[in-house]
Design a protein around this motif. Sequence first.
Motif, PDB file in Angstrom:
ATOM      1  N   ASN A   1       1.029  -1.186  -0.087  1.00  0.00           N
ATOM      2  CA  ASN A   1       0.289  -0.043  -0.151  1.00  0.00           C
ATOM      3  C   ASN A   1       0.931   1.468   0.070  1.00  0.00           C
ATOM      4  O   ASN A   1       0.242   1.979  -0.447  1.00  0.00           O
ATOM      5  CB  ASN A   1      -0.482  -0.229   1.075  1.00  0.00           C
ATOM      6  N   ALA A   2       2.249   1.361   0.641  1.00  0.00           N
ATOM      7  CA  ALA A   2       3.017   2.463   0.723  1.00  0.00           C
ATOM      8  C   ALA A   2       3.358   2.330  -0.835  1.00  0.00           C
ATOM      9  O   ALA A   2       3.825   4.028  -1.216  1.00  0.00           O
ATOM     10  CB  ALA A   2       3.829   2.206   1.983  1.00  0.00           C
ATOM     11  N   GLY A   3       3.768   1.710  -1.129  1.00  0.00           N
ATOM     12  CA  GLY A   3       4.428   2.181  -2.985  1.00  0.00           C
ATOM     13  C   GLY A   3       3.438   2.311  -3.810  1.00  0.00           C
ATOM     14  O   GLY A   3       3.664   3.050  -4.308  1.00  0.00           O
ATOM     15  N   ILE A   4       2.027   1.814  -3.607  1.00  0.00           N
ATOM     16  CA  ILE A   4       1.270   2.405  -4.841  1.00  0.00           C
ATOM     17  C   ILE A   4       0.849   3.762  -3.949  1.00  0.00           C
ATOM     18  O   ILE A   4       0.651   4.671  -5.300  1.00  0.00           O
ATOM     19  CB  ILE A   4      -0.559   1.345  -4.418  1.00  0.00           C
ATOM     20  N   ALA A   5       0.410   4.008  -2.491  1.00  0.00           N
ATOM     21  CA  ALA A   5       0.583   5.409  -2.641  1.00  0.00           C
ATOM     22  C   ALA A   5       1.435   6.297  -2.869  1.00  0.00           C
ATOM     23  O   ALA A   5       1.544   7.077  -3.470  1.00  0.00           O
ATOM     24  CB  ALA A   5       0.377   5.384  -1.464  1.00  0.00           C
TER      25      ALA A   5
ATOM     26  N   ASN B   1       3.856  10.097  -7.342  1.00  0.00           N
ATOM     27  CA  ASN B   1       4.973  10.264  -8.449  1.00  0.00           C
ATOM     28  C   ASN B   1       4.351  10.122  -9.841  1.00  0.00           C
ATOM     29  O   ASN B   1       5.066  10.415 -10.706  1.00  0.00           O
ATOM     30  CB  ASN B   1       6.123   9.166  -8.314  1.00  0.00           C
ATOM     31  N   GLY B   2       2.310  10.247  -9.682  1.00  0.00           N
ATOM     32  CA  GLY B   2       2.444  10.130 -11.062  1.00  0.00           C
ATOM     33  C   GLY B   2       2.227   8.927 -11.458  1.00  0.00           C
ATOM     34  O   GLY B   2       1.798   8.903 -12.997  1.00  0.00           O
ATOM     35  N   THR B   3       2.396   7.902 -11.114  1.00  0.00           N
ATOM     36  CA  THR B   3       1.895   6.938 -12.035  1.00  0.00           C
ATOM     37  C   THR B   3       1.020   6.318 -12.098  1.00  0.00           C
ATOM     38  O   THR B   3      -0.180   6.747 -11.230  1.00  0.00           O
ATOM     39  CB  THR B   3       2.765   5.684 -11.455  1.00  0.00           C
ATOM     40  N   ARG B   4      -0.362   6.261 -13.470  1.00  0.00           N
ATOM     41  CA  ARG B   4      -1.312   5.681 -13.198  1.00  0.00           C
ATOM     42  C   ARG B   4      -1.502   3.819 -13.666  1.00  0.00           C
ATOM     43  O   ARG B   4      -0.738   3.321 -14.270  1.00  0.00           O
ATOM     44  CB  ARG B   4      -1.277   6.059 -14.563  1.00  0.00           C
ATOM     45  N   PHE B   5      -1.871   3.731 -12.884  1.00  0.00           N
ATOM     46  CA  PHE B   5      -2.639   2.181 -13.211  1.00  0.00           C
ATOM     47  C   PHE B   5      -4.015   2.286 -13.458  1.00  0.00           C
ATOM     48  O   PHE B   5      -4.614   2.752 -14.042  1.00  0.00           O
ATOM     49  CB  PHE B   5      -2.845   1.606 -11.366  1.00  0.00           C
ATOM     50  N   GLY B   6      -3.951   0.312 -14.122  1.00  0.00           N
ATOM     51  CA  GLY B   6      -4.923   0.025 -14.888  1.00  0.00           C
ATOM     52  C   GLY B   6      -4.676  -0.501 -16.569  1.00  0.00           C
ATOM     53  O   GLY B   6      -3.461  -0.033 -16.995  1.00  0.00           O
TER      54      GLY B   6
END
Length: 151
Positions: free
Chosen positions: A80-84, A89-94
């Motif tokens: 969860n910390a890594g995802i946050a 940093n602007g990473t888009r998921f999906g």
Amino acid sequence: MKKLLDYAEEGDTVVVWRIDRLGRSLMDVLNTVNLLRDQGIKVRSISDSIDPETSAGRMMLGMLATLAEYERELITERVNAGIAAAKQNGTRFGRPLADPAVIAEKLKIANDARAKGRTAEDAAQLVGWSRATLYRHRQAARTRDELSQQV
């Protein structure tokens, strides 16, 4: 493992080199040990000297369960910390966003095919879509057209 669980009967003893060989994770090991014990099957570990039949062995399994739960919680917190951090940093998921120009071109081809009498299924397959995807893109295009006419 499945063959072992099917083969072992009440009164048997499953002997393993190390207790961790009974599963892929500590929780898996504990679940397997409990399943075997519930079926009246004894478990012995040669190198760990863990015997769930003794109070010391059950204590060791209990400690392993506590450590496994702690480990799972740590992993969840780290993920969860890594995802946050990635989101900050602007990473888009999906799924990657589709190019609107490509969608418009495919929609034009599919609509032309429909105008020439092809079924929606055939028209969608022509551009590599499912029928539902074709309908979804047609609806989105209609909505965009309606919004642009209102402005």
